[in-house]
Design a protein around this motif. Structure first.
Motif, mmCIF file in Angstrom:
data_model
loop_
_atom_site.group_PDB
_atom_site.id
_atom_site.type_symbol
_atom_site.label_atom_id
_atom_site.label_comp_id
_atom_site.label_asym_id
_atom_site.label_seq_id
_atom_site.Cartn_x
_atom_site.Cartn_y
_atom_site.Cartn_z
ATOM 1 N N VAL A 247 0.835 -1.207 0.000
ATOM 2 C CA VAL A 247 0.000 0.000 0.000
ATOM 3 C C VAL A 247 0.864 1.250 0.000
ATOM 4 O O VAL A 247 0.619 2.214 -0.761
ATOM 5 C CB VAL A 247 -0.936 -0.012 1.221
ATOM 6 N N LEU A 248 1.892 1.272 0.857
ATOM 7 C CA LEU A 248 2.787 2.436 0.917
ATOM 8 C C LEU A 248 3.503 2.633 -0.418
ATOM 9 O O LEU A 248 3.703 3.771 -0.860
ATOM 10 C CB LEU A 248 3.808 2.238 2.039
ATOM 11 N N LEU A 249 3.875 1.529 -1.063
ATOM 12 C CA LEU A 249 4.526 1.630 -2.362
ATOM 13 C C LEU A 249 3.584 2.265 -3.383
ATOM 14 O O LEU A 249 3.976 3.149 -4.169
ATOM 15 C CB LEU A 249 4.967 0.242 -2.826
ATOM 16 N N GLY A 250 2.308 1.790 -3.369
ATOM 17 C CA GLY A 250 1.336 2.351 -4.317
ATOM 18 C C GLY A 250 1.095 3.824 -4.079
ATOM 19 O O GLY A 250 1.039 4.624 -5.023
ATOM 20 N N VAL A 251 0.950 4.211 -2.809
ATOM 21 C CA VAL A 251 0.732 5.623 -2.478
ATOM 22 C C VAL A 251 1.934 6.465 -2.890
ATOM 23 O O VAL A 251 1.795 7.588 -3.411
ATOM 24 C CB VAL A 251 0.445 5.779 -0.973
ATOM 25 N N GLY A 252 3.135 5.930 -2.667
ATOM 26 C CA GLY A 252 4.349 6.668 -3.035
ATOM 27 C C GLY A 252 4.433 6.896 -4.531
ATOM 28 O O GLY A 252 4.797 7.994 -4.988
ATOM 29 N N ILE A 253 4.078 5.848 -5.302
ATOM 30 C CA ILE A 253 4.101 6.007 -6.759
ATOM 31 C C ILE A 253 3.060 7.041 -7.199
ATOM 32 O O ILE A 253 3.318 7.888 -8.069
ATOM 33 C CB ILE A 253 3.854 4.642 -7.431
ATOM 34 N N TRP A 254 1.869 6.990 -6.602
ATOM 35 C CA TRP A 254 0.820 7.954 -6.953
ATOM 36 C C TRP A 254 1.236 9.381 -6.612
ATOM 37 O O TRP A 254 1.023 10.308 -7.398
ATOM 38 C CB TRP A 254 -0.456 7.578 -6.219
ATOM 39 N N PHE A 255 1.850 9.560 -5.436
ATOM 40 C CA PHE A 255 2.306 10.888 -5.023
ATOM 41 C C PHE A 255 3.372 11.416 -5.984
ATOM 42 O O PHE A 255 3.343 12.582 -6.390
ATOM 43 C CB PHE A 255 2.862 10.806 -3.598
ATOM 44 N N ALA A 256 4.305 10.549 -6.362
ATOM 45 C CA ALA A 256 5.366 10.968 -7.285
ATOM 46 C C ALA A 256 4.785 11.334 -8.638
ATOM 47 O O ALA A 256 5.232 12.280 -9.300
ATOM 48 C CB ALA A 256 6.389 9.842 -7.427
#
Length: 286
Positions: A247-256
């Motif tokens: 989940v954190l990986l997905g959120v990080g990619i979305w934020f970037a």
């Protein structure tokens, strides 16, 4: 030509009057002797082989390998220091070792086509040695577990017994009232103690004992086997941690992506990654 005819006539007469012609026999087909002791293997043949009969001894070990011990009346090089032929056909060992275990064949052939043979099984008696045991210290419930025990020195090959908490485990637990609920299988010849689905009741201290008629029994060191329940709490915790990381990986990619740190080509890929991540999380939790 005349000699061949005489041989044929003699064989015919032997068959008619039921006489054992051209026979080779032994007075003791099963010989047992202690290691490093001397021993005689007896072989005799009928007089119709003639005075110039050819005598040979062959050896077949427990693994199936064959070798000549005596060839054309003379011991071979590998046996000449401790073997002699006496009485025309008997084999004498000055000493034997465990490598001499096996079957010895005395073959006698005449001047023509006459042939006969007899076998002698030699068992070299070697007391058991402390067996090598494989006993796991910790196992999980409902798993397939094997405890093994092996003694490669004893001769004849030892049989094996297993003990749990100093109590002898019967080879067939179904016949003993105190062990009727036991689920193990024990092979006394191979030394394997098998638990198809081990339970917490199988926890205890185990050791194995090897036995044969050559000397006193020997045992391995007792070791404790502990049967534990599956760590379901730890497995669930590990799954949750992995899901959180996804989940954190997905959120990080979305934020970037939103900040423009990623190329615009990922416009379709990023949402797919996030959706796949959350769906995977839901499946794991279900």
């Amino acid at each position: 030509m005349i000699v061949n005819m005489l041989v044929c006539v003699l064989l015919f007469l032997c068959a008619v009057i039921d006489v054992n012609c051209f026979s080779v026999t032994t007075s003791n087909p099963n010989v047992e002797v202690k290691e490093l002791a001397g021993v005689d293997l007896k072989c005799s043949y009928s007089a119709d082989f003639g005075s110039n009969a050819r005598v040979e001894w062959k050896f077949k070990d427990t693994k199936g390998s064959q070798a000549y011990v005596v060839f054309n009346g003379v011991p071979t090089n590998s046996y000449s220091s401790r073997v002699e032929l006496y009485g025309g056909s008997n084999l004498r060992f000055s000493k034997v070792t465990r490598q001499d275990n096996g079957v010895y064949t005395c073959e006698v052939s005449g001047s023509q086509t006459q042939f006969g043979e007899t076998e002698v099984k030699l068992t070299v008696l070697v007391p058991p040695s402390p067996p090598m045991c494989n006993i796991p210290s910790s196992v999980t419930t409902d798993t397939h577990v094997i405890l093994s025990c092996y003694d490669g020195d004893g001769s004849p090959p030892p049989t094996y017994k297993w003990y749990k908490n100093n109590v002898l485990l019967p080879a067939d637990p179904s016949k003993i009232s105190n062990f009727q609920n036991a689920t193990y299988r024990l092979n006394e010849k191979t030394g394997k103690l098998v638990f198809p689905r081990v339970t917490k009741m199988d926890s205890g201290e185990y050791y194995c004992e090897s036995t044969n008629k050559a000397g006193p029994s020997q045992k391995c060191r007792a070791l404790k086997m502990e049967v534990r329940d599956q760590n379901t709490g730890g497995i669930i915790a590990a799954v949750i941690i992995v899901l959180l990381l996804l989940v954190l990986l997905g959120v990080g990619i979305w934020f970037a992506y939103k900040k423009g740190y990623l190329p615009s080509k990922l416009e379709c890929i990023v949402p797919f990654i996030i959706i796949s991540t959350f769906r995977g999380s839901q499946k794991e939790l279900m």
